[in-house]
Scaffold this motif. Structure first.
Motif, PDB file in Angstrom:
ATOM      1  N   ALA A  65       0.854  -1.190   0.000  1.00 56.70           N
ATOM      2  CA  ALA A  65       0.000   0.000   0.000  1.00 56.70           C
ATOM      3  C   ALA A  65       0.885   1.233   0.000  1.00 56.70           C
ATOM      4  N   GLU A  66       0.366   2.292  -0.593  1.00 54.41           N
ATOM      5  CA  GLU A  66       1.100   3.550  -0.581  1.00 54.41           C
ATOM      6  C   GLU A  66       0.125   4.716  -0.611  1.00 54.41           C
ATOM      7  N   ARG A  67       0.600   5.853  -0.145  1.00 54.69           N
ATOM      8  CA  ARG A  67      -0.169   7.098  -0.210  1.00 54.69           C
ATOM      9  C   ARG A  67       0.759   8.164  -0.748  1.00 54.69           C
ATOM     10  N   GLU A  68       0.318   8.824  -1.815  1.00 61.29           N
ATOM     11  CA  GLU A  68       1.067   9.928  -2.403  1.00 61.29           C
ATOM     12  C   GLU A  68       0.558  11.225  -1.815  1.00 61.29           C
ATOM     13  N   LEU A  69       1.483  12.065  -1.392  1.00 67.60           N
ATOM     14  CA  LEU A  69       1.145  13.353  -0.797  1.00 67.60           C
ATOM     15  C   LEU A  69       2.095  14.416  -1.328  1.00 67.60           C
ATOM     16  N   LEU A  70       1.844  15.639  -0.925  1.00 70.22           N
ATOM     17  CA  LEU A  70       2.731  16.765  -1.211  1.00 70.22           C
ATOM     18  C   LEU A  70       3.289  17.277   0.105  1.00 70.22           C
ATOM     19  N   TYR A  71       4.477  17.852   0.048  1.00 71.44           N
ATOM     20  CA  TYR A  71       5.043  18.493   1.232  1.00 71.44           C
ATOM     21  C   TYR A  71       5.713  19.792   0.815  1.00 71.44           C
ATOM     22  N   SER A  72       5.854  20.673   1.775  1.00 75.06           N
ATOM     23  CA  SER A  72       6.702  21.852   1.613  1.00 75.06           C
ATOM     24  C   SER A  72       7.400  22.077   2.937  1.00 75.06           C
ATOM     25  N   LEU A  73       8.603  22.616   2.867  1.00 75.83           N
ATOM     26  CA  LEU A  73       9.285  23.012   4.091  1.00 75.83           C
ATOM     27  C   LEU A  73       8.451  24.094   4.755  1.00 75.83           C
ATOM     28  N   LYS A  74       8.472  24.151   6.065  1.00 76.51           N
ATOM     29  CA  LYS A  74       7.739  25.202   6.778  1.00 76.51           C
ATOM     30  C   LYS A  74       8.157  26.565   6.216  1.00 76.51           C
ATOM     31  N   ASP A  75       7.180  27.446   6.068  1.00 76.36           N
ATOM     32  CA  ASP A  75       7.403  28.806   5.545  1.00 76.36           C
ATOM     33  C   ASP A  75       7.871  28.831   4.094  1.00 76.36           C
ATOM     34  N   SER A  76       7.537  27.799   3.316  1.00 76.54           N
ATOM     35  CA  SER A  76       7.873  27.776   1.894  1.00 76.54           C
ATOM     36  C   SER A  76       6.604  27.499   1.092  1.00 76.54           C
ATOM     37  N   ASP A  77       6.534  28.056  -0.098  1.00 71.89           N
ATOM     38  CA  ASP A  77       5.386  27.806  -0.978  1.00 71.89           C
ATOM     39  C   ASP A  77       5.667  26.696  -1.979  1.00 71.89           C
ATOM     40  N   ARG A  78       6.906  26.244  -2.060  1.00 69.98           N
ATOM     41  CA  ARG A  78       7.283  25.204  -3.029  1.00 69.98           C
ATOM     42  C   ARG A  78       6.859  23.836  -2.517  1.00 69.98           C
ATOM     43  N   ARG A  79       5.992  23.185  -3.272  1.00 64.05           N
ATOM     44  CA  ARG A  79       5.495  21.865  -2.889  1.00 64.05           C
ATOM     45  C   ARG A  79       6.095  20.793  -3.794  1.00 64.05           C
ATOM     46  N   SER A  80       6.388  19.662  -3.190  1.00 62.97           N
ATOM     47  CA  SER A  80       6.942  18.529  -3.921  1.00 62.97           C
ATOM     48  C   SER A  80       6.210  17.259  -3.513  1.00 62.97           C
ATOM     49  N   ASN A  81       6.260  16.270  -4.388  1.00 69.18           N
ATOM     50  CA  ASN A  81       5.618  14.990  -4.115  1.00 69.18           C
ATOM     51  C   ASN A  81       6.478  14.125  -3.213  1.00 69.18           C
ATOM     52  N   PHE A  82       5.815  13.316  -2.409  1.00 65.06           N
ATOM     53  CA  PHE A  82       6.479  12.230  -1.708  1.00 65.06           C
ATOM     54  C   PHE A  82       5.458  11.122  -1.506  1.00 65.06           C
ATOM     55  N   VAL A  83       5.951   9.962  -1.154  1.00 65.06           N
ATOM     56  CA  VAL A  83       5.078   8.803  -0.972  1.00 65.06           C
ATOM     57  C   VAL A  83       5.459   8.111   0.331  1.00 65.06           C
ATOM     58  N   ILE A  84       4.450   7.578   0.994  1.00 66.88           N
ATOM     59  CA  ILE A  84       4.689   6.737   2.164  1.00 66.88           C
ATOM     60  C   ILE A  84       4.166   5.352   1.806  1.00 66.88           C
ATOM     61  N   ARG A  85       4.989   4.334   2.059  1.00 65.81           N
ATOM     62  CA  ARG A  85       4.650   2.971   1.647  1.00 65.81           C
ATOM     63  C   ARG A  85       4.686   2.017   2.832  1.00 65.81           C
ATOM     64  N   ILE A  86       3.812   1.028   2.757  1.00 68.82           N
ATOM     65  CA  ILE A  86       3.791  -0.077   3.708  1.00 68.82           C
ATOM     66  C   ILE A  86       4.155  -1.325   2.929  1.00 68.82           C
ATOM     67  N   TYR A  87       5.104  -2.070   3.464  1.00 66.86           N
ATOM     68  CA  TYR A  87       5.604  -3.262   2.787  1.00 66.86           C
ATOM     69  C   TYR A  87       4.978  -4.521   3.358  1.00 66.86           C
ATOM     70  N   ALA A  88       4.997  -5.573   2.571  1.00 66.96           N
ATOM     71  CA  ALA A  88       4.398  -6.859   2.950  1.00 66.96           C
ATOM     72  C   ALA A  88       5.004  -7.375   4.256  1.00 66.96           C
ATOM     73  N   PRO A  89       4.198  -8.063   5.047  1.00 61.22           N
ATOM     74  CA  PRO A  89       4.709  -8.621   6.298  1.00 61.22           C
ATOM     75  C   PRO A  89       5.844  -9.612   6.052  1.00 61.22           C
ATOM     76  N   PHE A  90       6.723  -9.699   7.034  1.00 63.22           N
ATOM     77  CA  PHE A  90       7.837 -10.638   6.974  1.00 63.22           C
ATOM     78  C   PHE A  90       7.971 -11.310   8.338  1.00 63.22           C
TER      79      PHE A  90
END
Length: 103
Positions: A6-31
């Motif tokens: 599973a994954e979720r795509e989001l945007l982030y910006s550094l605090k006090d910045s208007d520049r937004r960039s993509n990032f993703v958070i992923r969950i990997y299969a159990p092991f």
């Protein structure tokens, strides 16, 4: 690692910045947890899931453990505490541009 479930795509910006960039958070299969790889006693059937971010200036990863794969996935899927920690340094947004948290 390529076996994320599973994954979720989001945007982030550094605090006090208007520049937004993509990032993703992923969950990997159990092991299956190997007792030689952790610093605690492993019970029979213990499984873990890895959580990772990709696209942030510093990558984040964490492993969570459960009595079995279902519990490990359940714990890993609660990503809000991880995102709350990231929010100390970044503003987080849905891809639509709406703030991720309603604070």
């Amino acid at each position: 690692m390529k076996n994320f479930i599973a994954e979720r795509e989001l945007l982030y910006s550094l605090k006090d910045s208007d520049r937004r960039s993509n990032f993703v958070i992923r969950i990997y299969a159990p092991f299956i947890v190997d007792e030689d790889k952790v610093d605690f006693l492993v019970g029979e059937g213990l499984e873990g899931c890895r959580i990772e971010t990709h696209g942030l200036p510093e990558e984040f990863y964490h492993e969570v453990y459960g009595v079995d794969g279902i519990q490990a996935i359940n714990i890993a899927s609660n990503i809000e505490p991880y995102l709350k920690r990231l929010e100390k340094k970044y503003d987080l947004f849905w891809l639509s541009g709406e703030p991720y948290f309603d604070d």
